[in-house]
Design a protein around this motif. Sequence first.
Motif, PDB file in Angstrom:
ATOM      1  N   TYR A 110      11.907  -6.749 -35.147  1.00  0.00           N
ATOM      2  CA  TYR A 110      13.172  -7.518 -35.349  1.00  0.00           C
ATOM      3  C   TYR A 110      13.403  -7.823 -36.742  1.00  0.00           C
ATOM      4  CZ  TYR A 110      17.189 -10.302 -34.225  1.00  0.00           C
ATOM      5  OH  TYR A 110      18.284 -10.844 -34.088  1.00  0.00           O
ATOM      6  N   TYR A 111      14.359  -7.148 -37.234  1.00  0.00           N
ATOM      7  CA  TYR A 111      14.482  -7.321 -38.719  1.00  0.00           C
ATOM      8  C   TYR A 111      15.061  -8.683 -39.162  1.00  0.00           C
ATOM      9  CZ  TYR A 111      16.486  -6.562 -43.546  1.00  0.00           C
ATOM     10  OH  TYR A 111      16.680  -6.412 -45.046  1.00  0.00           O
ATOM     11  N   ILE A 112      14.527  -9.400 -40.000  1.00  0.00           N
ATOM     12  CA  ILE A 112      14.863 -10.599 -40.641  1.00  0.00           C
ATOM     13  C   ILE A 112      15.126 -10.162 -42.322  1.00  0.00           C
ATOM     14  CG2 ILE A 112      14.510 -13.015 -41.261  1.00  0.00           C
ATOM     15  CD1 ILE A 112      15.132 -12.772 -38.513  1.00  0.00           C
ATOM     16  N   SER A 113      16.199 -10.366 -42.989  1.00  0.00           N
ATOM     17  CA  SER A 113      16.275 -10.166 -44.376  1.00  0.00           C
ATOM     18  C   SER A 113      15.177 -11.080 -45.085  1.00  0.00           C
ATOM     19  CB  SER A 113      17.673  -9.863 -44.867  1.00  0.00           C
ATOM     20  OG  SER A 113      18.144 -11.200 -44.856  1.00  0.00           O
ATOM     21  N   PRO A 114      14.783 -10.937 -46.328  1.00  0.00           N
ATOM     22  CA  PRO A 114      14.166 -11.924 -47.116  1.00  0.00           C
ATOM     23  C   PRO A 114      15.151 -12.935 -47.614  1.00  0.00           C
ATOM     24  CG  PRO A 114      13.483  -9.911 -47.807  1.00  0.00           C
ATOM     25  CD  PRO A 114      14.420  -9.644 -46.777  1.00  0.00           C
ATOM     26  N   PHE A 115      16.510 -12.714 -47.667  1.00  0.00           N
ATOM     27  CA  PHE A 115      17.612 -13.765 -47.937  1.00  0.00           C
ATOM     28  C   PHE A 115      17.616 -14.393 -46.870  1.00  0.00           C
ATOM     29  CE2 PHE A 115      22.180 -14.572 -48.729  1.00  0.00           C
ATOM     30  CZ  PHE A 115      21.975 -15.493 -49.964  1.00  0.00           C
ATOM     31  N   GLU A 116      17.812 -13.988 -45.531  1.00  0.00           N
ATOM     32  CA  GLU A 116      17.918 -15.042 -44.369  1.00  0.00           C
ATOM     33  C   GLU A 116      16.562 -15.749 -44.350  1.00  0.00           C
ATOM     34  OE1 GLU A 116      20.268 -13.005 -40.689  1.00  0.00           O
ATOM     35  OE2 GLU A 116      18.697 -11.749 -41.419  1.00  0.00           O
ATOM     36  N   LEU A 117      15.501 -15.459 -44.437  1.00  0.00           N
ATOM     37  CA  LEU A 117      14.470 -16.288 -44.542  1.00  0.00           C
ATOM     38  C   LEU A 117      14.357 -17.353 -45.474  1.00  0.00           C
ATOM     39  CD1 LEU A 117      11.721 -16.740 -43.104  1.00  0.00           C
ATOM     40  CD2 LEU A 117      10.443 -15.288 -44.784  1.00  0.00           C
ATOM     41  N   PHE A 118      15.177 -17.103 -46.652  1.00  0.00           N
ATOM     42  CA  PHE A 118      15.187 -18.065 -47.665  1.00  0.00           C
ATOM     43  C   PHE A 118      16.372 -19.225 -47.271  1.00  0.00           C
ATOM     44  CE2 PHE A 118      18.374 -19.626 -51.014  1.00  0.00           C
ATOM     45  CZ  PHE A 118      17.366 -20.212 -51.796  1.00  0.00           C
ATOM     46  N   HIS A 163      26.500 -22.701 -46.412  1.00  0.00           N
ATOM     47  CA  HIS A 163      25.737 -22.142 -45.054  1.00  0.00           C
ATOM     48  C   HIS A 163      24.330 -22.994 -44.956  1.00  0.00           C
ATOM     49  CE1 HIS A 163      28.794 -19.292 -43.988  1.00  0.00           C
ATOM     50  NE2 HIS A 163      28.737 -19.169 -45.242  1.00  0.00           N
ATOM     51  N   ILE A 164      23.712 -23.254 -45.780  1.00  0.00           N
ATOM     52  CA  ILE A 164      22.355 -23.977 -45.505  1.00  0.00           C
ATOM     53  C   ILE A 164      22.550 -25.175 -44.947  1.00  0.00           C
ATOM     54  CG2 ILE A 164      20.458 -25.089 -46.830  1.00  0.00           C
ATOM     55  CD1 ILE A 164      20.575 -22.914 -48.861  1.00  0.00           C
ATOM     56  N   GLY A 165      23.548 -25.988 -45.405  1.00  0.00           N
ATOM     57  CA  GLY A 165      23.986 -27.599 -44.796  1.00  0.00           C
ATOM     58  C   GLY A 165      24.554 -27.210 -43.290  1.00  0.00           C
ATOM     59  N   ASP A 166      25.215 -26.452 -43.133  1.00  0.00           N
ATOM     60  CA  ASP A 166      25.962 -26.056 -41.758  1.00  0.00           C
ATOM     61  C   ASP A 166      24.570 -25.735 -40.757  1.00  0.00           C
ATOM     62  OD1 ASP A 166      28.392 -26.525 -42.653  1.00  0.00           O
ATOM     63  OD2 ASP A 166      29.137 -24.471 -42.696  1.00  0.00           O
ATOM     64  N   ILE A 167      23.811 -24.910 -41.184  1.00  0.00           N
ATOM     65  CA  ILE A 167      22.510 -24.564 -40.370  1.00  0.00           C
ATOM     66  C   ILE A 167      21.627 -25.693 -40.080  1.00  0.00           C
ATOM     67  CG2 ILE A 167      20.430 -23.007 -40.338  1.00  0.00           C
ATOM     68  CD1 ILE A 167      22.144 -20.956 -41.737  1.00  0.00           C
ATOM     69  N   ALA A 168      21.273 -26.551 -41.123  1.00  0.00           N
ATOM     70  CA  ALA A 168      20.673 -27.770 -40.993  1.00  0.00           C
ATOM     71  C   ALA A 168      21.528 -28.851 -40.168  1.00  0.00           C
ATOM     72  CB  ALA A 168      20.277 -28.277 -42.399  1.00  0.00           C
ATOM     73  N   PRO A 194      23.971 -17.156 -39.095  1.00  0.00           N
ATOM     74  CA  PRO A 194      24.070 -18.497 -38.943  1.00  0.00           C
ATOM     75  C   PRO A 194      23.408 -19.043 -37.545  1.00  0.00           C
ATOM     76  CG  PRO A 194      25.818 -18.040 -40.187  1.00  0.00           C
ATOM     77  CD  PRO A 194      25.352 -16.643 -39.631  1.00  0.00           C
ATOM     78  N   GLN A 195      23.899 -18.526 -36.458  1.00  0.00           N
ATOM     79  CA  GLN A 195      23.720 -18.835 -35.111  1.00  0.00           C
ATOM     80  C   GLN A 195      22.313 -18.591 -34.985  1.00  0.00           C
ATOM     81  OE1 GLN A 195      26.048 -17.497 -32.070  1.00  0.00           O
ATOM     82  NE2 GLN A 195      27.858 -18.840 -32.699  1.00  0.00           N
ATOM     83  N   LEU A 196      21.548 -17.637 -35.135  1.00  0.00           N
ATOM     84  CA  LEU A 196      20.156 -17.263 -35.066  1.00  0.00           C
ATOM     85  C   LEU A 196      19.281 -18.154 -35.884  1.00  0.00           C
ATOM     86  CD1 LEU A 196      17.973 -15.320 -34.221  1.00  0.00           C
ATOM     87  CD2 LEU A 196      18.296 -14.049 -36.236  1.00  0.00           C
ATOM     88  N   LEU A 197      19.732 -18.268 -36.981  1.00  0.00           N
ATOM     89  CA  LEU A 197      18.958 -19.302 -37.896  1.00  0.00           C
ATOM     90  C   LEU A 197      19.000 -20.656 -37.532  1.00  0.00           C
ATOM     91  CD1 LEU A 197      19.765 -17.706 -41.232  1.00  0.00           C
ATOM     92  CD2 LEU A 197      17.759 -17.133 -39.931  1.00  0.00           C
ATOM     93  N   ALA A 198      19.964 -21.152 -37.013  1.00  0.00           N
ATOM     94  CA  ALA A 198      20.262 -22.554 -36.694  1.00  0.00           C
ATOM     95  C   ALA A 198      19.313 -22.814 -35.133  1.00  0.00           C
ATOM     96  CB  ALA A 198      21.794 -22.813 -36.552  1.00  0.00           C
ATOM     97  N   SER A 199      19.450 -21.829 -34.341  1.00  0.00           N
ATOM     98  CA  SER A 199      18.678 -21.908 -33.070  1.00  0.00           C
ATOM     99  C   SER A 199      17.185 -22.106 -33.531  1.00  0.00           C
ATOM    100  CB  SER A 199      19.074 -20.850 -32.149  1.00  0.00           C
ATOM    101  OG  SER A 199      18.736 -19.365 -32.621  1.00  0.00           O
ATOM    102  N   ILE A 200      16.660 -21.190 -34.437  1.00  0.00           N
ATOM    103  CA  ILE A 200      15.344 -21.233 -34.692  1.00  0.00           C
ATOM    104  C   ILE A 200      14.773 -22.606 -35.349  1.00  0.00           C
ATOM    105  CG2 ILE A 200      13.407 -20.332 -36.299  1.00  0.00           C
ATOM    106  CD1 ILE A 200      14.992 -17.369 -35.913  1.00  0.00           C
TER     107      ILE A 200
END
Length: 371
Positions: A110-118, A163-168, A194-200
Amino acid sequence: MPLSFKLLKLTTNIYQVVTEIIKNIESAFLALRGNEDDFPIGKNYINTYEDLKLKFDTQVHPEIKTKILEIEEDGYYNDHGVDHIKMVILRATWLLNALEITFDKNSDGYYISPFELFILLMAIQLHDAGHLIASREEHAAKGKELLAKFDSGKVLSAAERKHIGDIAKAHGGKKDPIGKLPIEENLSHQKIRPQLLASILRLADELAEDKTRASNFLLDIGKIKETSIIFHLYSASLESIVLSGGELKLDFYIHDEVLLKKYSIKDKDDKYLIDEIYDRTFKTFTESLYCSRFLPEKARINCVKVSIHILKSDDDDELKNISYELKETGYPYVSNKNIYDLCESLKDDQSNIDGEYIKNFIENNLNHESI
């Protein structure tokens, strides 16, 4: 199943594919140093993360811990410092492990970009920072405001901070905060989810709860505010959390003596620890169902299995074991149900095996042989 990814390394101008085992997504992210071409052009995001993490570790997280101690009288506060952040990162690693993530678009997984991980790691660093300027109820919403003040040097762009703030922010609240985020968004010329990152983040935060988060020494010497004791006892009794194959297994070990009394909770009725465990594991189950809406199937938690081992205080022998499973049955609607509706194993004839039941059981078996 170990988490692996494809890491491209430059050796004499030839890219080689190297497979590595990941135990921690933060370590995996930092190991991408030298592969800056995988990030948006013009910024070294690994250096940026290291610089901001250092500031969070030295200026934000210790202050949160101090602030929590100041407002402990409200109850329901345990560790929100550096150790909690590390635990959330580890739990996020578990969830991504289930997906067999890859940083290489052309490889299996499952591909996660390095930027998404940041973005995810920055949101994890930020998610509890709002405690510095807001109440427990409002802290999730205040993280973005604090990040804007904290990033005074404008290391991050305004869009990245948003986007960092919204996910947090989406790690808290019951009004579908993740569902209000976009499924995909373009940021710095790259796609993020954003939905994927926020759910994790939200599910990892929910699972970052075990004996390491309790103030065990303060419990032992009786220096925790009365209205906070039950919450620290909950964490202290959670011995093990295991995630495998869509199932979450929670094992609690509790001495009988702490189950004989009710504990005070601010603005609520007094409560037995057993009843708190039921309520919290039910919350874990509903959080798992909610976050699973936004996760790929491999990372979804569909069942929560709980074992509560009640031990005799004088010799640690097991006096009773309470086991139950929380999973959806029938029509998928649980908001009008309680834990006894879902778990027949928590009933004895017509009685619920609740805190009062366990208190009476222990008192009737104080001089009885262990089972």
